[in-house]
Design an enzyme around this catalytic site. Structure first.
Site, PDB file in Angstrom:
ATOM      1  N   GLU A 127       1.047  -0.895  -0.010  1.00 27.33           N
ATOM      2  CA  GLU A 127      -0.014  -0.099  -0.166  1.00 27.33           C
ATOM      3  C   GLU A 127       0.358   1.078   0.040  1.00 27.33           C
ATOM      4  OE1 GLU A 127      -2.742  -0.805   3.063  1.00 27.33           O
ATOM      5  OE2 GLU A 127      -3.303  -2.638   2.696  1.00 27.33           O
TER       6      GLU A 127
ATOM      7  N   GLU B 105      -6.268 -10.713  -1.724  1.00 25.12           N
ATOM      8  CA  GLU B 105      -7.565 -10.132   0.037  1.00 25.12           C
ATOM      9  C   GLU B 105      -8.745 -10.083  -0.840  1.00 25.12           C
ATOM     10  OE1 GLU B 105      -5.670  -7.092   2.118  1.00 25.12           O
ATOM     11  OE2 GLU B 105      -4.001  -7.789   2.007  1.00 25.12           O
TER      12      GLU B 105
HETATM   13  O1  9MR Z   1      -7.606  -7.791   8.262  1.00 19.83           O
HETATM   14  C1  9MR Z   1      -6.430  -7.309   9.216  1.00 19.83           C
HETATM   15  C2  9MR Z   1      -7.037  -6.649  10.380  1.00 19.83           C
HETATM   16  O2  9MR Z   1      -7.748  -7.670  11.455  1.00 19.83           O
HETATM   17  C3  9MR Z   1      -6.405  -5.590  11.178  1.00 19.83           C
HETATM   18  O3  9MR Z   1      -7.114  -5.284  12.164  1.00 19.83           O
HETATM   19  C4  9MR Z   1      -5.808  -4.967   9.688  1.00 19.83           C
HETATM   20  C5  9MR Z   1      -4.935  -3.691  10.928  1.00 19.83           C
HETATM   21  O4  9MR Z   1      -3.295  -4.624  11.045  1.00 19.83           O
HETATM   22  O5  9MR Z   1      -5.685  -5.015   8.667  1.00 19.83           O
HETATM   23  C6  9MR Z   1      -5.956  -5.542   8.360  1.00 19.83           C
HETATM   24  O6  9MR Z   1      -5.774  -6.730   7.081  1.00 19.83           O
HETATM   25  C7  9MR Z   1      -5.053  -5.738   5.821  1.00 19.83           C
HETATM   26  C8  9MR Z   1      -4.263  -5.993   4.863  1.00 19.83           C
HETATM   27  O7  9MR Z   1      -2.811  -6.453   6.226  1.00 19.83           O
HETATM   28  C9  9MR Z   1      -3.566  -5.615   4.881  1.00 19.83           C
HETATM   29  N1  9MR Z   1      -4.791  -4.704   3.041  1.00 19.83           N
HETATM   30  C10 9MR Z   1      -5.830  -4.188   3.963  1.00 19.83           C
HETATM   31  C11 9MR Z   1      -6.393  -5.271   4.952  1.00 19.83           C
HETATM   32  C12 9MR Z   1      -7.355  -5.336   5.260  1.00 19.83           C
HETATM   33  O8  9MR Z   1      -7.459  -3.765   6.361  1.00 19.83           O
END
Ligand code: 9MR
Length: 372
Positions: free
Chosen positions: A161, A274
């Site tokens: 990102e 994702e």
């Molecule tokens: O699903 C993840 C959630 O449990 C966490 O709180 C969050 C913050 O770290 O990240 C979520 O996963 C993210 C992923 O790592 C990167 N792309 C976006 C995803 C959704 O926020």
């Protein structure tokens, strides 16, 4: 006596219902088998699942996935919370779970603006760290983490990102401190991250990963520019992850195809990393965690037949596009296993809150049957 008979009948009826229910779940086709000629199928696994605390979810993952990504446990804050302390336990458990159940493990993620402890970007007085200090910390982190899993993790989301939706680089501490406001240095942090990941495990695949590549052509162009930059420097990059956090009305087929074809044209593999579909129709559309919460994306109509039908149609549309471009796509990973543990509210996945397959599950299976 009559009461007892009625009771026995009731017990018998429940047993039959249970047996039929079980049988129908175990008779389900496995997603990984259905799509085996096209791409790997996976999911993000959370700590409860890999630690054995959500056995029903584990059963779904074991049956349907041949690849997996840890939802949180390899993020900097969790795996490297303090300068001299690494917390390997949960991430090791994830990798062991994958090995035991024949899932290709993916590492997520090394360099990200979120879930990174504050100390990473600070000097001892709490001011911003210098470029050299931040680069040294990045090198130490990547070398240690990728080195720890050398030969065991198939590929890494090296940088996550880094782009804004308009295709420019996000104003993160990585860009500010290492880029020093100079256009010639803007890609430096990305370049170093990929170089050091490659040094730490020369056999590992290396990916750039982002959201909204499927909805914003400008952002996709930004990712293409990153790939071209790295290739022009002779730096290894194997793939780009389109996160594909979708909604009932997006992405369009056109912008999704734009992303797949333009990324593939650079010579890298394309992965859907994702996948989920938000049922709530209003509000922010990206995946920036500071803008999204489970409550904020909750949808009171998520379980309604009408919503489930739309969800199934959108999943079918997306999978039809992915199948059409399956030569360019190596992996499709869902961001979770079943609705109750998704990072967003509503009904975003293929299995409901009771671990049961939804209309969307069968719609996805059907796309593969139609592709034959
Ligand atoms: O699903 C993840 C959630 O449990 C966490 O709180 C969050 C913050 O770290 O990240 C979520 O996963 C993210 C992923 O790592 C990167 N792309 C976006 C995803 C959704 O926020």
């Amino acid at each position: 006596m009559k009461g007892r008979v009625l009771n026995s009948i009731a017990i018998l009826v429940s047993l039959v219902i249970l047996a039929v229910g079980r049988a129908s779940t175990s008779d389900l086709p496995a997603l990984k088998d259905v799509f085996k000629d096209y791409f790997l199928i996976g999911g993000a696994l959370n700590r409860n699942l890999v630690m054995g605390r959500d056995p029903n979810a584990a059963q779904i993952a074991i049956k349907h996935y041949n690849t997996a990504t840890p939802e949180n446990d390899m993020k900097w804050q969790l795996i490297h919370p303090e300068p001299d302390r690494y917390n390997w336990g949960p991430a090791d458990t994830f990798v062991e779970f994958c090995q035991k159940h024949n899932m290709v493990p993916i590492g997520h993620t090394l360099v990200w603006h979120a879930q990174t402890p504050r100390w990473v970007f600070q000097d001892s007085n709490g001011g911003p760290a210098t470029r050299d200090v931040l680069l040294a910390r990045m090198k130490d982190h990547i070398t240690t983490v990728v080195g720890h899993y050398k030969g065991r993790v198939k590929g890494w989301d090296v940088v996550n990102e880094a782009l804004n939706d308009n295709g420019t680089l996000r104003n993160s501490p990585w860009l500010r401190i290492i880029g020093e406001g100079s256009p010639e240095k803007q890609y430096d942090f990305i370049e170093y991250a990929f170089r050091w990941a490659h040094e730490a495990d020369p056999d590992a695949e290396l990916y750039y990963n982002d959201y909204n590549l499927d909805t914003s052509k400008a952002k996709c162009d930004g990712a293409v520019a990153i790939v071209k930059y790295l290739k022009s420097k002779g730096v290894r990059i194997d793939g780009v992850g389109i996160q594909l956090h979708a909604g009932l009305t997006y992405p369009s087929v056109e912008t999704l195809e734009y992303a797949i074809t333009n990324l593939a044209a650079t010579g890298v593999k394309v992965m859907v990393t994702e996948l989920d579909i938000r049922t709530q129709t209003r509000g922010y559309r990206g995946a920036d965690i500071s803008m999204v919460s489970r409550e904020g994306t909750a949808d009171p109509n998520a379980a309604a037949a009408e919503t489930q039908k739309k969800l199934a149609e959108k999943y079918a549309e997306i999978f039809s596009v992915l199948l059409k471009h399956s030569k360019s796509i190596t992996r499709v990973t869902f961001w979770g296993v079943y609705d109750a543990t998704s990072w967003i509210g509503g009904s975003p996945l293929l299995f409901d809150r009771n671990y049961q397959p939804k209309e969307a599950f069968f719609a996805v299976i059907k796309t593969a049957q139609q592709a034959r």
